[in-house]
Design a protein around this motif. Structure first.
Motif, PDB file in Angstrom:
ATOM      1  N   PHE A 160       0.872  -1.278  -0.036  1.00 55.32           N
ATOM      2  CA  PHE A 160      -0.417  -0.257  -0.036  1.00 55.32           C
ATOM      3  C   PHE A 160       0.724   1.561   0.187  1.00 55.32           C
ATOM      4  CE2 PHE A 160       0.006  -1.846   4.441  1.00 55.32           C
ATOM      5  CZ  PHE A 160       0.607  -0.796   5.160  1.00 55.32           C
ATOM      6  N   ALA A 161       2.201   0.791   0.024  1.00 54.53           N
ATOM      7  CA  ALA A 161       3.044   2.108   0.581  1.00 54.53           C
ATOM      8  C   ALA A 161       4.031   2.403  -1.481  1.00 54.53           C
ATOM      9  CB  ALA A 161       4.363   2.052   0.934  1.00 54.53           C
ATOM     10  N   THR A 162       4.292   4.009  -1.574  1.00 48.36           N
ATOM     11  CA  THR A 162       4.993   3.957  -2.282  1.00 48.36           C
ATOM     12  C   THR A 162       6.392   4.685  -2.147  1.00 48.36           C
ATOM     13  OG1 THR A 162       4.004   6.494  -2.918  1.00 48.36           O
ATOM     14  CG2 THR A 162       2.663   4.394  -4.149  1.00 48.36           C
ATOM     15  N   LYS A 163       6.250   5.100  -1.283  1.00 45.73           N
ATOM     16  CA  LYS A 163       8.257   6.392  -0.074  1.00 45.73           C
ATOM     17  C   LYS A 163       8.340   5.441   0.513  1.00 45.73           C
ATOM     18  CE  LYS A 163       6.499  10.296  -3.238  1.00 45.73           C
ATOM     19  NZ  LYS A 163       6.085  10.026  -3.334  1.00 45.73           N
ATOM     20  N   MET A 164       9.286   4.265   0.825  1.00 42.00           N
ATOM     21  CA  MET A 164       9.704   3.925   1.816  1.00 42.00           C
ATOM     22  C   MET A 164      10.973   4.523   2.299  1.00 42.00           C
ATOM     23  SD  MET A 164       7.349   2.095   3.138  1.00 42.00           S
ATOM     24  CE  MET A 164       8.978   0.962   4.015  1.00 42.00           C
ATOM     25  N   ASP A 165      11.163   4.792   3.285  1.00 41.72           N
ATOM     26  CA  ASP A 165      12.142   5.030   4.408  1.00 41.72           C
ATOM     27  C   ASP A 165      12.710   4.838   5.464  1.00 41.72           C
ATOM     28  OD1 ASP A 165      13.753   7.959   4.511  1.00 41.72           O
ATOM     29  OD2 ASP A 165      12.359   9.162   5.604  1.00 41.72           O
ATOM     30  N   TYR A 166      13.706   5.350   6.295  1.00 42.48           N
ATOM     31  CA  TYR A 166      14.605   4.461   7.148  1.00 42.48           C
ATOM     32  C   TYR A 166      14.817   6.053   8.079  1.00 42.48           C
ATOM     33  CZ  TYR A 166      18.222   7.902   5.426  1.00 42.48           C
ATOM     34  OH  TYR A 166      18.484   8.847   4.567  1.00 42.48           O
ATOM     35  N   GLU A 167      14.784   6.054   9.432  1.00 40.87           N
ATOM     36  CA  GLU A 167      15.605   6.562  10.067  1.00 40.87           C
ATOM     37  C   GLU A 167      16.640   5.903  10.750  1.00 40.87           C
ATOM     38  OE1 GLU A 167      11.877   8.224  12.032  1.00 40.87           O
ATOM     39  OE2 GLU A 167      10.448   8.054  10.850  1.00 40.87           O
ATOM     40  N   LEU A 168      17.097   6.689  11.308  1.00 43.79           N
ATOM     41  CA  LEU A 168      18.333   6.519  12.448  1.00 43.79           C
ATOM     42  C   LEU A 168      18.437   7.336  13.377  1.00 43.79           C
ATOM     43  CD1 LEU A 168      21.429   5.598  12.640  1.00 43.79           C
ATOM     44  CD2 LEU A 168      21.425   7.848  12.108  1.00 43.79           C
ATOM     45  N   GLU A 169      18.146   6.078  14.539  1.00 38.44           N
ATOM     46  CA  GLU A 169      17.883   6.205  16.468  1.00 38.44           C
ATOM     47  C   GLU A 169      18.242   5.569  17.305  1.00 38.44           C
ATOM     48  OE1 GLU A 169      13.350   6.787  17.421  1.00 38.44           O
ATOM     49  OE2 GLU A 169      12.638   6.856  14.731  1.00 38.44           O
ATOM     50  N   LEU A 170      18.699   6.258  18.449  1.00 39.65           N
ATOM     51  CA  LEU A 170      19.330   5.590  19.577  1.00 39.65           C
ATOM     52  C   LEU A 170      17.916   4.900  20.819  1.00 39.65           C
ATOM     53  CD1 LEU A 170      22.108   4.842  21.418  1.00 39.65           C
ATOM     54  CD2 LEU A 170      21.779   6.713  22.333  1.00 39.65           C
ATOM     55  N   ALA A 171      18.094   4.156  21.229  1.00 37.29           N
ATOM     56  CA  ALA A 171      17.199   3.247  22.015  1.00 37.29           C
ATOM     57  C   ALA A 171      18.009   3.288  23.359  1.00 37.29           C
ATOM     58  CB  ALA A 171      16.265   2.002  21.610  1.00 37.29           C
TER      59      ALA A 171
END
Length: 327
Positions: A160-171
């Protein structure tokens, strides 16, 4: 210490890194040393057992020989905490928030019959300015704890998606049961740190955000929450805000930064969450996407087959490949 969960024919096992190449199977080592091993049955069991279990791990590491260890390169790593008790994700970096809001505005305008006129109208509306409440209190959303995967897992591109992305995070991984904890005491609740890649369907997220209720299917799909490669215990990270961080796509570095610049400190986030609410061992708190830590901020999205690698000093590298899922 750096603690991992790895897959075997007998199921998931808990391990500790002896060095950058060798892993000690902790339950096996405990059996060999005649130690109580129930605390070592899983990462969650270890976290819940607290300091006595960590002291046991230290003893096992000191007593172990390289010949008793497994080669890290031969193991299939899972998310270090395969099913967290809870996941919450903050929006804690002003540069990211400001740039992400601007991108959301541009995407919304692009879908209008007259994009330029729509953009001017949205800019004038003030809808995409950072609201004052963001500066006043730590804001977050809750993630799907059942959609967690780990290093080298294939991340599904939902149809259902056309634009995928990542996210850089400290957890941050919570290690103690706390409620109404003060900021001065909040860091005592931290068990350790890991890396979080919050994969996101940006076109869906932008559409859903018009209702101003928070993320829905733009964030919720199987394999979308990636953690790893390990949990580094709190005592091994002198200053979490000084950690070097980077993200690369197909080997090309997109961002080099640090964890510095949080609007609200880790202690503040923990204390805020614990107001009239109990936090439990095994919860994960992601501190938010760092500035320029995702493609959304520059409207640079991923392609089918792209490999995303996040790296955080003192924790390691977390790589995953994105693949489209057919209808």
């Amino acid at each position: 210490m750096q603690l991992i969960t790895f897959e075997t024919a007998r199921g998931p096992r808990l391990g500790a890194l002896l060095n950058s190449e060798l892993v000690l199977d902790l339950a096996q080592a405990a059996e060999r040393q005649g130690e109580h091993g129930a605390w070592l049955s899983s990462m969650l069991a270890l976290i819940q057992a607290g300091e006595p279990a960590l002291a046991l791990v230290r003893r096992l590491l000191r007593a172990s020989e390289p010949a008793q260890c497994l080669e890290l390169a031969s193991l299939r790593l899972l998310a270090p905490l395969p099913r967290p008790e809870q996941i919450r994700d903050f929006a804690n970096y002003e540069l990211h928030v400001r740039q992400a809001l601007a991108s959301s505005m541009r995407l919304r305008a692009h879908a209008a019959p007259d994009p330029e006129a729509a953009l001017q109208q949205l800019q004038a509306s003030g809808m995409f300015a950072i609201p004052p409440v963001w500066y006043e209190r730590p804001l977050y959303f809750k993630c799907n704890r059942f959609s967690v995967v780990g290093p080298d897992a294939v991340v599904e591109w939902p149809p259902f998606a056309t634009k995928m992305d990542y996210e850089l995070e400290l957890a941050v991984v919570i290690g103690k049961k706390v409620r109404d904890v003060s900021e001065a005491e909040a860091m005592d609740a931290v068990f350790g740190y890991t890396i979080y890649n919050d994969f996101s369907a940006r076109d869906v997220q932008a559409h859903e955000s018009q209702f101003r209720m928070g993320p829905a299917k733009g964030k919720d799909f199987d394999t979308g929450n990636v953690f790893g490669p390990c949990i580094t215990t709190r005592d091994a990270i002198a200053d979490p805000y000084a950690l070097q961080m980077s993200v690369a796509v197909n080997g090309e570095v997109r961002t080099r930064t640090t964890a510095a610049g949080m609007q609200h400190s880790i202690a503040r986030c923990i204390s805020f969450l614990s107001q009239s609410e109990t936090l439990y061992p095994g919860e994960i708190l992601a501190m938010g996407t760092v500035g320029n830590g995702c493609g959304y901020e520059s409207l640079s999205f991923l392609n089918d087959g792209d490999e995303v690698t996040l790296e955080v000093e003192g924790i390691g590298r977390l790589s995953n490949r994105l693949r489209r899922v057919p209808y």
